[in-house]
Write an enzyme that holds these catalytic residues in place. Structure first.
Site, PDB file in Angstrom:
ATOM      1  N   GLU A 188     -51.178  86.571  -4.530  1.00  0.00           N
ATOM      2  CA  GLU A 188     -52.092  87.515  -5.192  1.00  0.00           C
ATOM      3  C   GLU A 188     -53.092  88.241  -4.350  1.00  0.00           C
ATOM      4  O   GLU A 188     -53.584  87.348  -3.412  1.00  0.00           O
ATOM      5  CB  GLU A 188     -52.704  86.406  -6.262  1.00  0.00           C
ATOM      6  CG  GLU A 188     -51.960  85.814  -7.282  1.00  0.00           C
ATOM      7  CD  GLU A 188     -52.382  84.528  -7.863  1.00  0.00           C
ATOM      8  OE1 GLU A 188     -51.642  83.662  -8.254  1.00  0.00           O
ATOM      9  OE2 GLU A 188     -53.331  84.614  -8.311  1.00  0.00           O
TER      10      GLU A 188
ATOM     11  N   HIS B  80     -52.715  89.816  -9.683  1.00  0.00           N
ATOM     12  CA  HIS B  80     -52.036  88.355  -9.731  1.00  0.00           C
ATOM     13  C   HIS B  80     -50.418  88.543  -9.811  1.00  0.00           C
ATOM     14  O   HIS B  80     -49.764  88.149 -10.581  1.00  0.00           O
ATOM     15  CB  HIS B  80     -52.552  87.831 -10.955  1.00  0.00           C
ATOM     16  CG  HIS B  80     -52.205  86.210 -11.035  1.00  0.00           C
ATOM     17  ND1 HIS B  80     -50.927  85.802 -11.103  1.00  0.00           N
ATOM     18  CD2 HIS B  80     -52.991  85.090 -11.169  1.00  0.00           C
ATOM     19  CE1 HIS B  80     -51.118  84.375 -11.362  1.00  0.00           C
ATOM     20  NE2 HIS B  80     -52.324  84.014 -11.481  1.00  0.00           N
TER      21      HIS B  80
HETATM   22  O1  TA6 Z   1     -53.406  81.969  -9.484  1.00  0.00           O
HETATM   23  C1  TA6 Z   1     -53.363  80.805  -9.521  1.00  0.00           C
HETATM   24  C2  TA6 Z   1     -53.799  80.266 -11.047  1.00  0.00           C
HETATM   25  O2  TA6 Z   1     -55.267  80.381 -10.865  1.00  0.00           O
HETATM   26  C3  TA6 Z   1     -53.492  78.917 -11.427  1.00  0.00           C
HETATM   27  O3  TA6 Z   1     -54.176  77.856 -10.990  1.00  0.00           O
HETATM   28  C4  TA6 Z   1     -52.757  79.065 -12.742  1.00  0.00           C
HETATM   29  O4  TA6 Z   1     -53.624  78.776 -13.724  1.00  0.00           O
HETATM   30  C5  TA6 Z   1     -52.532  80.358 -12.707  1.00  0.00           C
HETATM   31  O5  TA6 Z   1     -53.524  81.501 -12.130  1.00  0.00           O
HETATM   32  C6  TA6 Z   1     -52.103  81.050 -13.958  1.00  0.00           C
HETATM   33  O6  TA6 Z   1     -53.350  81.226 -14.870  1.00  0.00           O
HETATM   34  P1  TA6 Z   1     -52.940  81.562 -16.251  1.00  0.00           P
HETATM   35  O7  TA6 Z   1     -54.503  81.831 -17.084  1.00  0.00           O
HETATM   36  O8  TA6 Z   1     -52.515  83.338 -16.340  1.00  0.00           O
HETATM   37  O9  TA6 Z   1     -52.200  80.899 -16.948  1.00  0.00           O
END
Ligand code: TA6
Length: 297
Positions: free
Chosen positions: A270, A168
């Site tokens: 990601e 990510h």
């Molecule tokens: O990758 C995008 C996502 O799924 C968004 O929807 C947002 O929730 C982000 O990840 C961050 O997630 P987190 O659980 O690290 O706050």
């Protein structure tokens, strides 16, 4: 077969196992070709700077360095599910890997390029989650003029397993409003902000509001340009999904570990295998997902 115990005293001179923020153990790499910080908590890469260059990864100034929470920024590892767990609403978002203590099992410096390997395997804690399977994950971070991340998951159980995964990556940008992501033109995506409607863009991804897109069966290469003249290219292997995210103003303000004004300085691109791109492994099988980051000033 678990790897032989690693002797931290055998670390190359460019690799140091130290106490980092929040008292969490961190592997600090100062190689001739680049430097990096890799926390054992979540196997979380929090910084990478190519020699003579600028930091490529973004890290929130408000990040909480505690075992109870994922570090905000860098490259969280989402495994073995992405987002909310469909079977257990109480399960942590993005899986347990980024909340787990990984172990250092290897480090080598080859002509100034340093590779560090961390390991996570199933445990009583993971075996009581919504994904109770036997597994081993090996994560190798190779720090040089370019950055390579490789996550290899092995099914150590007697049955086939299916899992989701994502590296990510939070990339630092000069201004999200002048940033575009190329390589995804014409690829269909699920808009997470519009009921997962299927959309397609014929132009590069540009940002004027909260953006949260899941590209399935996506191209293997993308690039981020941010208006400052820097381009970060992302080449992937073993990955069939790409997620693009910026929280914008309101969502940034709603996260305690994300500064209210920090949304302008980051974009997530990601490298993943999620939803219909989830990975299925038979007993004893392994799968590797990798990415190669190059920063071209
Ligand atoms: O990758 C995008 C996502 O799924 C968004 O929807 C947002 O929730 C982000 O990840 C961050 O997630 P987190 O659980 O690290 O706050």
């Amino acid at each position: 077969m678990s790897p032989a115990p690693f002797d931290p005293a055998a670390l190359p001179a460019s690799v140091h196992l130290e106490t980092g923020r929040g008292g969490l153990p961190v592997v600090r790499v100062v190689g001739r070709q680049g430097s990096a910080e890799l926390y054992l908590h979540g196997a979380h890469l929090t910084s990478w700077t190519p020699a003579g260059g600028l930091p490529v990864l973004w890290l929130s100034a408000a990040s909480l360095f505690t075992e109870a929470k994922a570090i905000r920024g860098g490259v969280p590892i989402c495994f073995p599910w992405f987002g909310a767990n469909p079977l257990d609403p109480a399960a942590p978002a993005h899986g347990f890997a980024r909340l787990s203590a990984w172990e250092l099992v290897g480090a080598r410096d080859e002509d100034g390029t340093v590779a560090v390997t961390l390991r996570l395997a199933d445990s009583p804690a993971t075996r009581t989650t919504a994904w109770p399977h036997r597994f081993e994950a090996l994560y190798t971070v190779t720090v040089g003029a370019r950055l390579t991340l490789a996550l290899t998951v092995t099914n150590r159980g007697p049955d086939a397993v299916t899992f989701e995964e994502a590296l990510h990556s939070y990339l630092a940008v000069d201004d999200i409003r002048a940033t575009e992501v190329t390589g995804l033109e014409g690829a269909p995506y699920l808009d997470q902000l519009a009921g997962m409607s299927v959309e397609t863009d014929t132009v590069p991804v540009r940002f004027s509001a909260e953006t949260d897109r899941i590209y399935l069966d996506s191209p293997a290469a993308t690039a981020v340009t941010d208006g400052s003249g820097r381009t970060v290219s992302i080449a992937t292997g073993g990955s069939h999904s790409t997620i693009v995210w910026n929280p914008w103003i309101v969502k940034a303000g709603s996260m305690v570990d994300f500064g209210d004004d920090e949304w302008t300085g980051m974009v997530c691109v990601e490298t993943a295998n999620v939803r219909t791109d989830a990975v299925r492994l038979g007993p004893g099988q392994s799968h590797t997902m990798s990415l190669l980051l190059s920063a071209i000033a």
